[in-house]
Design an enzyme around this catalytic site. Structure first.
Site, PDB file in Angstrom:
ATOM      1  N   ASN A 230      10.589 -31.417  23.114  1.00  9.43           N
ATOM      2  CA  ASN A 230       9.946 -30.129  22.825  1.00  9.43           C
ATOM      3  C   ASN A 230       8.966 -30.309  21.658  1.00  9.43           C
ATOM      4  O   ASN A 230       8.878 -31.383  21.075  1.00  9.43           O
ATOM      5  CB  ASN A 230      11.012 -29.062  22.530  1.00  9.43           C
ATOM      6  CG  ASN A 230      11.857 -29.416  21.329  1.00  9.43           C
ATOM      7  OD1 ASN A 230      11.355 -29.481  20.216  1.00  9.43           O
ATOM      8  ND2 ASN A 230      13.137 -29.673  21.554  1.00  9.43           N
ATOM      9  N   ARG A 231       8.278 -29.250  21.343  1.00  8.29           N
ATOM     10  CA  ARG A 231       7.166 -29.360  20.380  1.00  8.29           C
ATOM     11  C   ARG A 231       7.588 -29.210  18.921  1.00  8.29           C
ATOM     12  O   ARG A 231       6.734 -29.163  18.051  1.00  8.29           O
ATOM     13  CB  ARG A 231       6.124 -28.271  20.669  1.00  8.29           C
ATOM     14  CG  ARG A 231       5.410 -28.418  21.970  1.00  8.29           C
ATOM     15  CD  ARG A 231       4.361 -27.312  22.089  1.00  8.29           C
ATOM     16  NE  ARG A 231       3.843 -27.215  23.436  1.00  8.29           N
ATOM     17  CZ  ARG A 231       2.901 -28.006  23.927  1.00  8.29           C
ATOM     18  NH1 ARG A 231       2.384 -28.945  23.161  1.00  8.29           N
ATOM     19  NH2 ARG A 231       2.483 -27.861  25.161  1.00  8.29           N
TER      20      ARG A 231
END
Ligand code: C5P
Length: 430
Positions: A230-231
């Site tokens: 994920n970011r």
């Protein structure tokens, strides 16, 4: 820093030896100024050997160097541990009849007092009034611990452990620097919702506490070179670790794939454990939980992982797509809540988006209840607002008897917001 360690004449004077050692390990110079009575418990030779400096209690030693004012003037911090009822009273009265009281009267540095005495003395109205006088003057007083005293007695009056004294004293000192320094160094107490009467002069309730913070985002390996991730950058967790460290907490950061440059911005006092996957993060948190006073789950954790991890790089085959089968990861936060210790504060984070039925806020309130955490720090990430950015906007929600309380809404740099969140956590612990 140049730290003056005042030692008064109580049985706990021997613990001052550990305070000296700890302060020197942390790189500070220590000038020990005992009272005459303290030297009946621990000899000057011991203090001299441990501190590497000459030791006297006498106003009339080294008169040529004007010792009675010079020591106080040169101090960056004065710590008195243990402080007996008698020494507390003499300082409250402004006496200067030995080197220690003269030093306290001369110094403009922060003064930290760790009283230790029998419970009756601690609770005597004279001592209560003297302690109140010191606090009103901005002296940082570390409440004594409850436990075994000299002889068969026990109760409040015991000197806290040396590490706790050191943590408290350094936090008080950095809090004071923060109150006159830059905004980035502002102290948690300046932000406490209840408001400290003398901002920056009261140590945070987090001083000396173990705070375990997860940061970053987990990666779930598909094969040796690919992962599902994920970011999350980890900036929020790093900022929280810095803020908790500045509040005097003993911080462990469990970092999931946080950039090494970012990790290097942490103070050396923060312990870092690096992990990659959700299962590794879960294990690191499980190991850290027993010693933790506060757990903050700021990491973005993958809810699913590939059912199988290929041992070698997966090859493209044919013209078809690829279906990856996922299995659910454990909910680490829920697991920590279910095995929580008494008095352990557990804080969750929730990045929420609203939809046409409910707002992001509604989902956050529901999550606070469902996860069983004490506090939930929630931000609205509609449109990728928080990930990777330096600024953020959060609401801190708390479970309360009559529903849910909003303890604060903060916006600004992740460092500023983290200081405020850490202050709210400290207030919650009170
Ligand atoms: O359910 P959601 O992922 O939004 O919950 C967010 C909170 O739960 C965060 O504090 C996150 O660190 C934690 N979490 C967890 N284990 C998971 C998923 C989320 O501890 N598997």
């Amino acid at each position: 820093m140049r730290i003056v360690l005042g030692v008064a004449g109580g049985i706990a004077a021997y613990k001052a030896c550990h305070v000296i050692r700890r302060l020197r390990e942390l790189g500070h110079t220590v000038k020990v100024v005992p009272t005459e009575a303290a030297l009946r418990f621990v000899g000057a030779a011991t203090f001299e050997a441990l501190s590497g400096e000459t030791v006297t209690s006498d106003l009339f030693d080294e008169v040529d160097t004007v010792n009675h004012v010079r020591i106080g003037q040169e101090a960056d911090l004065v710590v008195i541990a243990p402080a007996t009822a008698n020494t507390v009273a003499r300082i409250a009265a402004g006496l200067a009849d030995d080197l220690l009281t003269a030093t306290v009267l001369t110094t403009t540095a922060e003064v930290v007092v760790a009283p230790a005495m029998h419970t009756e003395m601690w609770q005597n109205p004279a001592t209560v009034a003297n302690i109140a006088t010191l606090r009103a003057r901005g002296v940082h007083v570390l409440d004594p611990a409850v436990g075994r005293l000299t002889g068969p007695d026990s109760g409040p009056g015991r000197l806290p452990e040396p590490e706790d004294i050191v943590d408290f004293a350094l936090a008080a000192s950095s809090a004071a620097v923060g109150s006159t320094g830059s905004a980035a160094e502002q102290t948690p107490t300046e932000h406490t919702p209840a408001g400290a009467s003398s901002a920056g002069r009261t140590a945070s309730p987090l001083a000396g506490r173990r705070v375990v913070i997860s940061a970053g985002g987990t990666r779930e390996a598909l094969d040796p070179v690919r992962f599902l991730g994920n970011r999350s950058s980890g900036k929020q967790g790093i900022a929280l670790a810095r803020a908790a460290d500045a509040a005097g907490a003993r911080v462990e950061l469990v970092a999931a794939n946080v950039d090494s440059g970012l990790l290097q911005t942490l103070p050396a006092t923060v312990d870092v454990t690096e992990v990659e996957s959700t299962l590794e993060l879960a294990e690191a948190m499980r190991r850290a939980q027993p010693d933790a006073d506060v757990i903050v789950m700021a990491a973005a954790v993958a809810d699913y992982r590939p059912a199988d991890r290929a041992g070698a790089k997966m090859k493209k085959s044919g013209d078809e797509g690829l279906t990856i089968s996922l299995v659910q990861n454990p909910d680490i936060l829920a697991g920590l809540v279910s095995t929580r210790k008494r008095d352990q504060t557990i804080v969750g984070f929730a990045a929420e988006t609203g939809d046409d039925r409910h707002s992001a806020y509604d989902y956050a309130r529901e999550k606070l209840v469902r996860k069983g955490v004490d506090l939930l720090v929630f931000n609205d990430v509609s449109g990728d607002r928080a990930f990777g950015h330096d600024d953020t906007e959060v609401h801190v929600l708390a479970a309360a008897e009559a529903g849910i309380d909003e303890l604060g809404a903060f916006s600004g740099s992740k460092d500023d917001v983290s200081q405020k969140v850490v202050a709210v956590i400290g207030e919650h612990m009170r």
